[in-house]
Design an enzyme around this catalytic site. Structure first.
Site, mmCIF file in Angstrom:
data_model
loop_
_atom_site.group_PDB
_atom_site.id
_atom_site.type_symbol
_atom_site.label_atom_id
_atom_site.label_comp_id
_atom_site.label_asym_id
_atom_site.label_seq_id
_atom_site.Cartn_x
_atom_site.Cartn_y
_atom_site.Cartn_z
ATOM 1 N N HIS A 200 0.827 -1.208 0.000
ATOM 2 C CA HIS A 200 0.000 0.000 0.000
ATOM 3 C C HIS A 200 0.864 1.262 0.000
ATOM 4 O O HIS A 200 0.346 2.367 0.143
ATOM 5 C CB HIS A 200 -0.909 0.041 1.236
ATOM 6 C CG HIS A 200 -2.011 -0.974 1.231
ATOM 7 N ND1 HIS A 200 -2.833 -1.185 0.152
ATOM 8 C CD2 HIS A 200 -2.446 -1.826 2.198
ATOM 9 C CE1 HIS A 200 -3.726 -2.124 0.462
ATOM 10 N NE2 HIS A 200 -3.503 -2.529 1.685
ATOM 11 N N GLY B 290 -19.026 -5.264 -2.706
ATOM 12 C CA GLY B 290 -18.405 -5.353 -4.020
ATOM 13 C C GLY B 290 -19.191 -4.628 -5.101
ATOM 14 O O GLY B 290 -19.318 -5.112 -6.223
#
Ligand code: A3P
Length: 323
Positions: A129, A291
């Site tokens: 990240h 999602g």
């Protein structure tokens, strides 16, 4: 696997303990390092990676701001790259969570699992990240490939909010109110800092080195999964053959990695994560929520949404990037 708190490395602890600290986002402790707020645990890993990781030209690194589609990107890239080794019918993703198939470099280094990184045969795949500004010269200079995924900041914030609630179950401290979390997100006092800066770092690099940095959007992956999977395969250097395309391999791969399919597998529906790190969720199911594109409508007021959109426009102005 089993995660433990790393043996304290004095060198890192000394450095990290001098950095600005924010404990508002319980149970996370954020430290500000070179202008970016990073969870303390991850920061140790990121610094260790900078000092000790030797990138190879054929490494593939999956980069993202958290909650932007990392899990999905891992599933897709892993399946694309290893498709000659694993048939889709008996695939590792059927019994392993995507985060077990592609491990986080930052986490491995934080856990002191360096010994599992070096011996891995090429081509390796890892995730991180880290903002582009914190990648090591080894990574930037090795010529290794990077795929970055970004997402509408409104959906990222909402996804983070729900994810934090799951992390919160690991502590008995009071969670912060939505309005405060929203302010912190706007100001970048949240894991990996300002989302716009994070995306811009990789966006600029993808313009300058398009053969080495591929910039994807969650919404585009959702809208045109097949075209984007083909694009990823070409970028990685393993394009689908005409036979594969004729046999429908791309569509099958997309189906294997879909939210519907993955979230219903036993490992992802019921798997427990035994991790002490305050940034690790209790279950693999925590990585699968809805999602969907646009779920921000169910949490953000029109005012909040407008505010985020305005910040997005302002911060991305002139870059050519839209989110
Ligand atoms: P939501 O919370 O909006 O549902 P990350 O993987 O970077 O932590 O991001 C998590 C987000 O990606 C969650 O978003 C999660 O539901 C979604 N996600 C996980 N797997 C996915 C998949 N296979 N396809 C699409 N979205 C997925």
């Amino acid at each position: 696997g089993e995660e433990q708190t790393a043996k304290p490395s004095q060198e890192f602890d000394d450095l990290i303990s001098t950095l600005p600290l924010d404990e508002g986002l319980v149970p996370m402790r954020l430290r500000q390092y070179q202008g970016v707020w990073i969870p303390e645990h991850f920061l140790r890993g990121i610094i260790a990676v900078r000092q000790r990781f030797t990138a190879r030209p054929d490494d593939l690194l999956l980069l993202s701001y958290p909650k932007s589609g990392t899990t999905w990107l891992k599933a897709l890239a892993f399946t694309i790259r290893t498709r000659t080794q694993h048939s889709l019918a008996r695939h590792p993703l059927l019994s392993l969570n995507p985060h077990q198939c592609v491990e986080s470099l930052d986490r491995l280094f934080f856990l002191g699992k360096l010994s599992s990184v070096e011996p891995q045969p090429s081509p390796r795949i890892f995730s991180s990240h880290a903002p582009y500004s914190l990648l090591s010269e080894s990574i930037k200079g090795s010529g290794c490939r990077i795929i970055y995924v970004c997402r509408d900041p409104k959906d990222v914030f909402v996804s983070r909010w729900h994810f934090n609630a799951k992390l919160g179950s690991k502590t008995d401290k009071e969670p912060i109110p939505l309005a405060r979390a929203f302010e912190m997100f706007c100001e970048g006092v949240c894991p990996f800092g300002l989302i716009w800066e994070h995306a811009l770092g990789y966006w600029k690099e993808s313009l300058g080195r398009p053969g080495k940095v591929l910039f994807l959007k969650y919404e585009e992956l959702m809208e045109k999964p097949v075209a984007n999977v083909k694009r990823m395969a070409e970028f990685i250097g393993c394009p689908f053959s005409p036979e594969e395309e004729k046999q429908g391999v791309v569509e099958e791969l997309v189906r294997l990695c879909s939210f519907e399919n993955l979230s219903n597998l036993e490992i992802n529906a019921t798997g427990v994560i035994n991790a002490k790190a305050p940034t690790a969720p209790p279950t693999f199911a925590s990585f699968f929520r809805k999602g969907k594109v646009g779920d921000w409508r169910n949490l953000l007021s029109p005012k909040m949404a407008q505010r985020l959109d305005e910040i997005t426009q302002e911060r991305l102005k002139g870059s050519g990037l839209t989110l």
